[in-house]
Design a protein around this motif. Structure first.
Motif, PDB file in Angstrom:
ATOM      1  N   ASN A 183       3.323   8.972 -10.124  1.00  0.00           N
ATOM      2  CA  ASN A 183       2.593   9.006 -11.404  1.00  0.00           C
ATOM      3  C   ASN A 183       1.880  10.338 -11.594  1.00  0.00           C
ATOM      4  O   ASN A 183       1.841  10.888 -12.704  1.00  0.00           O
ATOM      5  CB  ASN A 183       1.586   7.864 -11.463  1.00  0.00           C
ATOM      6  CG  ASN A 183       2.234   6.528 -11.773  1.00  0.00           C
ATOM      7  OD1 ASN A 183       3.319   6.496 -12.366  1.00  0.00           O
ATOM      8  ND2 ASN A 183       1.603   5.440 -11.388  1.00  0.00           N
ATOM      9  N   GLN A 184       1.307  10.856 -10.501  1.00  0.00           N
ATOM     10  CA  GLN A 184       0.660  12.162 -10.577  1.00  0.00           C
ATOM     11  C   GLN A 184       1.682  13.247 -10.891  1.00  0.00           C
ATOM     12  O   GLN A 184       1.412  14.166 -11.674  1.00  0.00           O
ATOM     13  CB  GLN A 184      -0.053  12.456  -9.254  1.00  0.00           C
ATOM     14  CG  GLN A 184      -1.279  11.594  -9.009  1.00  0.00           C
ATOM     15  CD  GLN A 184      -1.866  11.799  -7.636  1.00  0.00           C
ATOM     16  OE1 GLN A 184      -1.230  12.347  -6.736  1.00  0.00           O
ATOM     17  NE2 GLN A 184      -3.104  11.345  -7.447  1.00  0.00           N
ATOM     18  N   ASN A 232       2.342   1.545  -3.396  1.00  0.00           N
ATOM     19  CA  ASN A 232       1.310   1.986  -4.342  1.00  0.00           C
ATOM     20  C   ASN A 232       0.990   3.464  -4.175  1.00  0.00           C
ATOM     21  O   ASN A 232       0.772   4.185  -5.157  1.00  0.00           O
ATOM     22  CB  ASN A 232       0.041   1.153  -4.157  1.00  0.00           C
ATOM     23  CG  ASN A 232       0.173  -0.247  -4.717  1.00  0.00           C
ATOM     24  OD1 ASN A 232       1.051  -0.499  -5.550  1.00  0.00           O
ATOM     25  ND2 ASN A 232      -0.663  -1.159  -4.274  1.00  0.00           N
ATOM     26  N   LYS A 233       0.962   3.894  -2.915  1.00  0.00           N
ATOM     27  CA  LYS A 233       0.702   5.307  -2.657  1.00  0.00           C
ATOM     28  C   LYS A 233       1.823   6.172  -3.204  1.00  0.00           C
ATOM     29  O   LYS A 233       1.576   7.217  -3.826  1.00  0.00           O
ATOM     30  CB  LYS A 233       0.556   5.528  -1.151  1.00  0.00           C
ATOM     31  CG  LYS A 233       0.160   6.937  -0.774  1.00  0.00           C
ATOM     32  CD  LYS A 233      -0.043   7.064   0.735  1.00  0.00           C
ATOM     33  CE  LYS A 233      -0.456   8.483   1.122  1.00  0.00           C
ATOM     34  NZ  LYS A 233      -0.646   8.600   2.601  1.00  0.00           N
ATOM     35  N   GLU A 234       3.062   5.697  -2.973  1.00  0.00           N
ATOM     36  CA  GLU A 234       4.207   6.444  -3.497  1.00  0.00           C
ATOM     37  C   GLU A 234       4.208   6.423  -5.018  1.00  0.00           C
ATOM     38  O   GLU A 234       4.501   7.442  -5.670  1.00  0.00           O
ATOM     39  CB  GLU A 234       5.504   5.837  -2.962  1.00  0.00           C
ATOM     40  CG  GLU A 234       6.778   6.515  -3.426  1.00  0.00           C
ATOM     41  CD  GLU A 234       6.923   7.936  -2.909  1.00  0.00           C
ATOM     42  OE1 GLU A 234       7.766   8.675  -3.453  1.00  0.00           O
ATOM     43  OE2 GLU A 234       6.194   8.306  -1.967  1.00  0.00           O
ATOM     44  N   LEU A 235       3.856   5.245  -5.590  1.00  0.00           N
ATOM     45  CA  LEU A 235       3.799   5.137  -7.046  1.00  0.00           C
ATOM     46  C   LEU A 235       2.722   6.054  -7.611  1.00  0.00           C
ATOM     47  O   LEU A 235       2.929   6.713  -8.641  1.00  0.00           O
ATOM     48  CB  LEU A 235       3.517   3.687  -7.439  1.00  0.00           C
ATOM     49  CG  LEU A 235       3.462   3.378  -8.940  1.00  0.00           C
ATOM     50  CD1 LEU A 235       4.798   3.684  -9.592  1.00  0.00           C
ATOM     51  CD2 LEU A 235       3.103   1.911  -9.162  1.00  0.00           C
ATOM     52  N   LYS A 236       1.576   6.112  -6.934  1.00  0.00           N
ATOM     53  CA  LYS A 236       0.500   6.989  -7.378  1.00  0.00           C
ATOM     54  C   LYS A 236       0.947   8.444  -7.322  1.00  0.00           C
ATOM     55  O   LYS A 236       0.672   9.232  -8.243  1.00  0.00           O
ATOM     56  CB  LYS A 236      -0.729   6.777  -6.498  1.00  0.00           C
ATOM     57  CG  LYS A 236      -1.927   7.610  -6.913  1.00  0.00           C
ATOM     58  CD  LYS A 236      -3.133   7.326  -6.027  1.00  0.00           C
ATOM     59  CE  LYS A 236      -4.340   8.171  -6.443  1.00  0.00           C
ATOM     60  NZ  LYS A 236      -5.508   7.906  -5.566  1.00  0.00           N
ATOM     61  N   ARG A 237       1.658   8.792  -6.236  1.00  0.00           N
ATOM     62  CA  ARG A 237       2.137  10.166  -6.104  1.00  0.00           C
ATOM     63  C   ARG A 237       3.119  10.500  -7.228  1.00  0.00           C
ATOM     64  O   ARG A 237       3.052  11.580  -7.840  1.00  0.00           O
ATOM     65  CB  ARG A 237       2.818  10.346  -4.750  1.00  0.00           C
ATOM     66  CG  ARG A 237       3.246  11.784  -4.448  1.00  0.00           C
ATOM     67  CD  ARG A 237       4.057  11.867  -3.169  1.00  0.00           C
ATOM     68  NE  ARG A 237       5.331  11.184  -3.320  1.00  0.00           N
ATOM     69  CZ  ARG A 237       6.392  11.740  -3.896  1.00  0.00           C
ATOM     70  NH1 ARG A 237       6.330  12.971  -4.396  1.00  0.00           N
ATOM     71  NH2 ARG A 237       7.531  11.077  -3.983  1.00  0.00           N
ATOM     72  N   THR A 293       2.570  12.902 -14.462  1.00  0.00           N
ATOM     73  CA  THR A 293       1.478  13.431 -15.282  1.00  0.00           C
ATOM     74  C   THR A 293       1.543  14.950 -15.354  1.00  0.00           C
ATOM     75  O   THR A 293       1.370  15.549 -16.423  1.00  0.00           O
ATOM     76  CB  THR A 293       0.119  12.992 -14.701  1.00  0.00           C
ATOM     77  OG1 THR A 293       0.052  11.569 -14.690  1.00  0.00           O
ATOM     78  CG2 THR A 293      -1.033  13.541 -15.548  1.00  0.00           C
ATOM     79  N   LYS A 332       0.839  -1.208   0.000  1.00  0.00           N
ATOM     80  CA  LYS A 332       0.000   0.000   0.000  1.00  0.00           C
ATOM     81  C   LYS A 332       0.872   1.257   0.000  1.00  0.00           C
ATOM     82  O   LYS A 332       0.579   2.231  -0.703  1.00  0.00           O
ATOM     83  CB  LYS A 332      -0.906  -0.007   1.219  1.00  0.00           C
ATOM     84  CG  LYS A 332      -2.051  -1.009   1.147  1.00  0.00           C
ATOM     85  CD  LYS A 332      -2.927  -0.928   2.391  1.00  0.00           C
ATOM     86  CE  LYS A 332      -4.092  -1.907   2.301  1.00  0.00           C
ATOM     87  NZ  LYS A 332      -4.949  -1.854   3.516  1.00  0.00           N
TER      88      LYS A 332
END
Length: 429
Positions: A185-186, A178-183, A189, A175
């Motif tokens: 990725n954002q 994933n949170k770090e990856l999401k950050r 982006t 988790k």
């Protein structure tokens, strides 16, 4: 005896059932609290205990579960006496038992186990792979003699708890990742969005700059040609007013230089989008080649040369006619510049798989292998004796590219040179 054995058998069955229920609840657990609830509900039926403590360590991170009076406390231990006791047990690697009947248990002072009701303490250390260990400690209100089966139950509790704790740690790590990856990725982006804006801005700036340069390029070359025409007119007028052979010779040479300079400006002017109208129509290749042959016939006669062509197209080709005029004009002039005796220029056009294919060849001097990769460079001359401008093939390739086509060359020194041009027959609207 039979009654006692039956009671023991029933007791063991209850313990195994409790252990099975504990394993089932652990399997459903999704948090540390769920593990604590499972310990609270089932541990007392598995092992005779007044206080149960499980201390789990994995990769340097430690968590403790203390079950007492139907409540489970979950926390990270500090450097207290009970932790020192557990580390000692782990270092020894063997089960440890203490009884108040043997004297005060000094190592457990100032801990949860320092309770007047506690008369017996036992601890079991278990080590796993990857820097994972667990110490399970139980306290009873009366001295009991432990047997191997008790330690087997303790080991089972330890194993089940250790596996679930490791699983939850991995889930938390996933988790977190994933949170770090999401950050990230954002962030990527946002960077891509900013980059796209920057690219659009820079592209617009470059396009505007190129357009401005093309405009300047066209107007400058156009303005230069006007005074050249005046010089040509003055030279021709001067020939009418003098009979001096030296002066006439100078005027002839002046006229040659002006012609050469005018030819160079004409080539440069071809590269400008303003050099001719962009109206398109069906290209009449036979007419183009007939006119160019007539244009260069005198030069061909001077070197004993010939120009032959053949056109076989199965469908119409709609395009800007001036583009092909300039392509053929520069190729023919290039052949005449690097000619040898008995020059033969051959031009064949045909359709192949939706493309217009042009095969242009001559039997001139050929191109040395060491320079064949440079022939399309602007102002490049094959050798020092060349009288060309160094722009012909550069212009040809630029024009072919503007049609969405490709150009290839094959040559053998002092024998031949072949140019192959492939252009889509259907041009984009």
């Amino acid at each position: 005896m039979d009654s006692t054995a039956g009671i023991l058998q029933h007791s063991q069955r209850l313990r195994y059932e409790a252990l099975s229920s504990f394993a089932t609840d652990l399997n459903k657990a999704i948090s540390f609290k769920d593990i604590g609830d499972a310990l609270t509900a089932h541990a007392k039926y598995i092992i005779d205990t007044y206080l149960l403590r499980i201390c789990h360590t994995h990769q340097g991170e430690t968590w403790c579960f203390e079950v007492s009076r139907g409540v489970c406390s979950i926390f990270r231990p500090r450097n207290n006496a009970i932790r020192k006791f557990e580390l000692g047990v782990l270092a020894n690697g063997l089960p440890v038992s203490y009884s108040v009947a043997d004297g005060p248990i000094d190592v457990l002072k100032r801990t949860a186990f320092n309770d007047p009701k506690i008369l017996y303490v036992r601890a079991l250390p278990v080590c796993y792979f990857e820097d994972q260990s667990i110490i399970i400690t139980t306290a009873a209100k009366e001295a009991v003699s432990h047997v191997d089966l008790d330690f087997k139950f303790l080991r089972s509790i330890a194993d089940l708890a250790a596996n679930k704790l490791l699983q939850l740690e991995l889930v938390q790590e996933i988790k977190k990742n994933n949170k770090e990856l999401k950050r990230k990725n954002q962030q990527i982006t946002r960077l891509n969005r900013d980059l796209e804006k920057t690219v659009v801005t820079r592209t617009a700036e470059v396009t505007a700059a190129n357009q401005e340069l093309l405009t300047l390029f066209y107007r400058t070359s156009h303005d230069f040609r006007a005074p050249l025409a005046n010089i040509m007119g003055l030279a021709n007028l001067a020939k009418l007013v003098t009979d001096d052979e030296n002066a006439l010779d100078l005027f002839d040479k002046c006229e040659q230089v002006v012609h050469k300079l005018d030819g160079m400006l004409s080539k440069l002017n071809v590269l400008s989008t303003y050099s001719y109208e962009t109206q398109v129509a069906e290209v009449d290749f036979k007419q183009i080649l007939r006119e160019l042959k007539a244009k260069y016939q005198s030069r061909l006669d001077d070197v004993g040369g010939r120009l032959v062509f053949d056109v076989h197209l199965t469908e119409k080709h709609v395009c800007n006619t001036h583009t092909y005029i300039n392509i053929f004009d520069n190729l023919i002039e290039n052949s005449l510049t690097f000619h040898k005796g008995g020059l033969l220029v051959q031009i064949y056009l045909f359709s192949f798989k939706g493309n217009l294919v042009i095969k242009f060849s001559d039997n001139g001097q050929g191109i040395p292998p060491r320079v064949i990769g440079k022939i399309y460079d602007m102002y490049y001359r094959g050798h020092s004796e060349s009288t060309g401008s160094g722009l012909g093939l550069y212009v040809v390739r630029r024009l072919v590219k503007s049609l969405g086509g490709e150009i290839y060359v094959q040559s053998k020194l002092k024998q031949y040179t072949y140019f192959f041009i492939k252009v889509p027959l259907k041009q984009p609207a």
